[in-house]
Structure formats: structure tokens, C-alpha cells
Design a protein around this motif. Structure first.
Motif, PDB file in Angstrom:
ATOM      1  N   GLN A 254       0.803  -1.229   0.000  1.00 19.78           N
ATOM      2  CA  GLN A 254       0.000   0.000   0.000  1.00 19.78           C
ATOM      3  C   GLN A 254       0.837   1.283   0.000  1.00 19.78           C
ATOM      4  OE1 GLN A 254      -2.884  -0.542   3.230  1.00 19.78           O
ATOM      5  NE2 GLN A 254      -4.392  -1.288   1.771  1.00 19.78           N
ATOM      6  N   THR A 255       2.053   1.201  -0.476  1.00 18.87           N
ATOM      7  CA  THR A 255       2.843   2.409  -0.702  1.00 18.87           C
ATOM      8  C   THR A 255       2.807   2.736  -2.192  1.00 18.87           C
ATOM      9  OG1 THR A 255       4.909   1.212  -1.078  1.00 18.87           O
ATOM     10  CG2 THR A 255       4.408   1.853   1.198  1.00 18.87           C
ATOM     11  N   ALA A 256       3.138   3.980  -2.525  1.00 22.10           N
ATOM     12  CA  ALA A 256       3.165   4.383  -3.932  1.00 22.10           C
ATOM     13  C   ALA A 256       4.141   3.528  -4.727  1.00 22.10           C
ATOM     14  CB  ALA A 256       3.546   5.862  -4.028  1.00 22.10           C
ATOM     15  N   LEU A 260       3.326   1.290  -7.998  1.00 22.24           N
ATOM     16  CA  LEU A 260       4.030   1.535  -9.252  1.00 22.24           C
ATOM     17  C   LEU A 260       4.568   0.223  -9.817  1.00 22.24           C
ATOM     18  CD1 LEU A 260       5.279   3.544 -11.328  1.00 22.24           C
ATOM     19  CD2 LEU A 260       7.288   3.641  -9.823  1.00 22.24           C
ATOM     20  N   GLU A 261       5.145  -0.582  -8.941  1.00 23.52           N
ATOM     21  CA  GLU A 261       5.716  -1.868  -9.357  1.00 23.52           C
ATOM     22  C   GLU A 261       4.653  -2.806  -9.916  1.00 23.52           C
ATOM     23  OE1 GLU A 261       8.183  -5.616  -7.332  1.00 23.52           O
ATOM     24  OE2 GLU A 261       7.935  -3.731  -6.241  1.00 23.52           O
ATOM     25  N   VAL A 265       0.055   2.674 -10.627  1.00 22.13           N
ATOM     26  CA  VAL A 265       0.491   4.069 -10.706  1.00 22.13           C
ATOM     27  C   VAL A 265       1.433   4.199 -11.896  1.00 22.13           C
ATOM     28  CG1 VAL A 265       1.887   5.851  -9.565  1.00 22.13           C
ATOM     29  CG2 VAL A 265       0.215   4.550  -8.243  1.00 22.13           C
ATOM     30  N   ASP A 266       1.281   5.291 -12.649  1.00 19.53           N
ATOM     31  CA  ASP A 266       2.109   5.489 -13.847  1.00 19.53           C
ATOM     32  C   ASP A 266       3.478   6.067 -13.527  1.00 19.53           C
ATOM     33  OD1 ASP A 266       0.212   4.621 -15.874  1.00 19.53           O
ATOM     34  OD2 ASP A 266      -0.950   6.378 -15.303  1.00 19.53           O
TER      35      ASP A 266
END
Length: 291
Positions: A254-256, A260-261, A265-266
Motif C-alpha cells: 500500500q505504498t506508492a 508503481l511496481e 500508478v504510472d
């Protein structure tokens, strides 16, 4: 006997502390708000230095939260922001005890009518509609007015054929408004669907924290989804998920960076680069400069 004498303590502008140290000579005082503690590295920092660094810890790089006005000042060109529906305030649809009083108190403290600020602005001369959620107003919880203000902003962007950028920061749906709050998920999403049908751009910028019903609806519907570093992004709480699936979750869950991985998230963008990145995206999508 000198071992038992009261020492001269440094005070922090507190009247009670002054009374305790009334017998000490020439007690130096520190104005309230001069120092701030970083929750990430636990270091005490000079507040002015942190503010000059865009509210990023100069020691560990941890991010302090920005309120809506600070965010707009950072992103939008000076003198171009025009706010919409600034006086729209919530009702108490469920007659929840003490809700009206709590809202009034928070309004007085923050200077906001609700937990989101919406309006027109320009980013490096490129026009857009902006909605910025504020964690200082009931943790940015999504009530009927938050949903209505964002929906009206999206509809205005659709009507004027402008891109819309939403900065999310929320603890989720507002429990004091029950089902009325949950209905905002569908309302905002429907407005964004019409905006998309017109071929218009929608950008979301996820900030810490973005959780609950906001994550489950418009936060994840962006054509392009950006995030600040190490932002907490998720739906249910970590403990609830672990108890449900009977498994231990990764440390960075639940981290950005985790999102991303895994393709949710782009791009993760540092705060100092966010305005230029947004301007570049608007330029790529043929948003013309205001003359």
C-alpha cells in the motif's frame, strides 16, 4: 546543596512553563511553531527550513502533508486560480449527533467550507480545472458536498473542454453521512465517464493518504495516475486485509512504490518536479497556452 537547586529550563512559549520557571533569571523563550518533528526520522527540524524545502524533510526526504491552499500555490500559476462553489457547506442527512457542531468547528479552524477546494487554474499557462482535497478537514473524508463539488468541477471541465486534475487525500467515505457518502463514488465516476467520452484528459495525483471509497472510485480512474513518494494508497486497512486473506503482507504494501511496481500508478513524482511534469503532460495532450 547546589545539586538540588532548580536548573534554568528552556521554555517553548507556554504560559504554564513560564510559571514553573518564574524564579529563573532571563529565561529564553522559543515562539510556538518554530520547530517541527518529522514523523519519518523523528528529527526536530526548523520549521522555516522545512517550508522553504516545500515541506519535505531536509534530513530524510520524508513528506509533510500540504493543505489545499499550499498545494494550489505550489502548482498553479500566480494569480490564475479562480475558485468554484467555495461557500457550499454540508447538511446533516442522517441527523448524526454533534455532526453540525463538529463541521462548524473545523470550518473555523481551517477556513474551508469543506474538505476539497475546486476551481480553474493555469499550469505554466496551460488551462485546466483543479480539485484539491485537504486532510485537515475531517481527514479529507468524502461526504455529500465533497462529492458534489468534485462532480461540478468535472462537469465544468467537460462543458469547457478542459482537462481536470484531482489531488486526492482522504481517509475514505464520511461515516456521519452513511449511504449518502457512498453514493458520491458513483456520482463522481459517472461525471468522469462523460468527461472521458468527450476525449478529454483526466489526471489524478495521489497524495498521502489516499484510502477507502476515494481509492475505490475516482482516484484510480485517471487517464494518467501520478503519486508523491511513499504515499499511503489503499482501500481497506492492512490489518483487515491480513485477517481476511490469512497471510502476512509485504512491508511496503500500500505504498506508492508498491503500486508503481504492480502497474496501478504510472509515475512517482517528487514534489519539486510536480508542476513541470503536469505542464509537460498537458502540452503532450495539446492543451494550448492561454494568450
Amino acid at each position: 546543596m547546589n545539586l538540588f537547586k532548580r536548573t534554568k529550563y528552556l521554555t517553548v512559549g507556554n504560559e504554564e512553563s513560564k510559571d514553573i520557571n518564574a524564579n529563573a533569571e532571563e529565561i529564553p523563550t522559543i515562539p510556538d511553531g518554530m520547530w517541527i518533528k518529522c514523523d519519518k526520522c523523528n528529527k526536530i527540524l526548523y520549521n522555516k527550513e522545512v517550508e522553504e524545502n516545500l515541506k519535505v524533510c531536509p534530513n530524510c526526504g520524508g513528506y509533510f502533508r500540504l493543505n489545499a491552499r499550499e498545494r494550489i500555490s505550489l502548482i498553479v500559476d500566480d494569480g490564475t486560480f479562480k475558485e468554484f462553489n467555495e461557500n457550499m457547506t454540508p447538511k446533516n442527512p442522517l441527523n448524526y449527533p454533534g455532526y453540525e457542531g463538529k463541521i462548524k468547528k473545523i470550518q473555523e479552524k481551517t477556513g474551508l467550507s469543506e474538505g476539497v477546494v475546486t476551481g480553474y487554474g493555469e499550469i505554466e499557462k496551460k488551462p485546466c480545472i483543479i480539485a484539491v482535497m485537504d486532510s485537515n478537514f475531517m481527514m479529507g473524508s468524502m461526504g455529500s458536498v465533497v462529492g458534489e463539488k468534485i462532480t461540478l468541477a468535472v462537469e465544468k471541465a467537460t462543458k469547457e473542454r478542459l482537462p481536470i486534475i484531482i489531488f486526492t487525500c482522504s481517509g475514505g467515505a464520511r461515516m456521519q453521512e452513511g449511504m449518502v457518502s457512498l453514493m458520491q463514488m458513483a456520482k463522481v465516476s459517472a461525471a468522469l465517464g462523460k468527461h472521458s467520452d468527450k476525449g478529454l484528459l483526466y489526471i489524478t495525483v495521489l497524495t498521502d493518504p489516499t484510502t477507502g471509497g476515494v481509492t475505490a472510485s475516482f482516484a484510480m480512474l485517471g487517464d494518467i495516475i501520478l503519486s508523491e513518494p511513499k504515499a499511503l494508497i489503499g482501500f481497506a486497512g492492512r490489518r483487515v486485509i491480513e485477517q481476511t486473506i490469512k497471510q502476512e503482507l509485504p512491508e511496503d504494501f500500500q505504498t506508492a512504490e508498491f503500486l508503481l511496481e504492480h502497474g496501478f500508478v504510472d509515475k512517482i513524482v517528487e514534489r519539486k518536479n510536480l508542476k513541470s511534469i503536469l505542464a509537460t503532460i498537458l502540452k503532450i495532450h495539446n492543451v494550448r497556452d492561454v494568450k
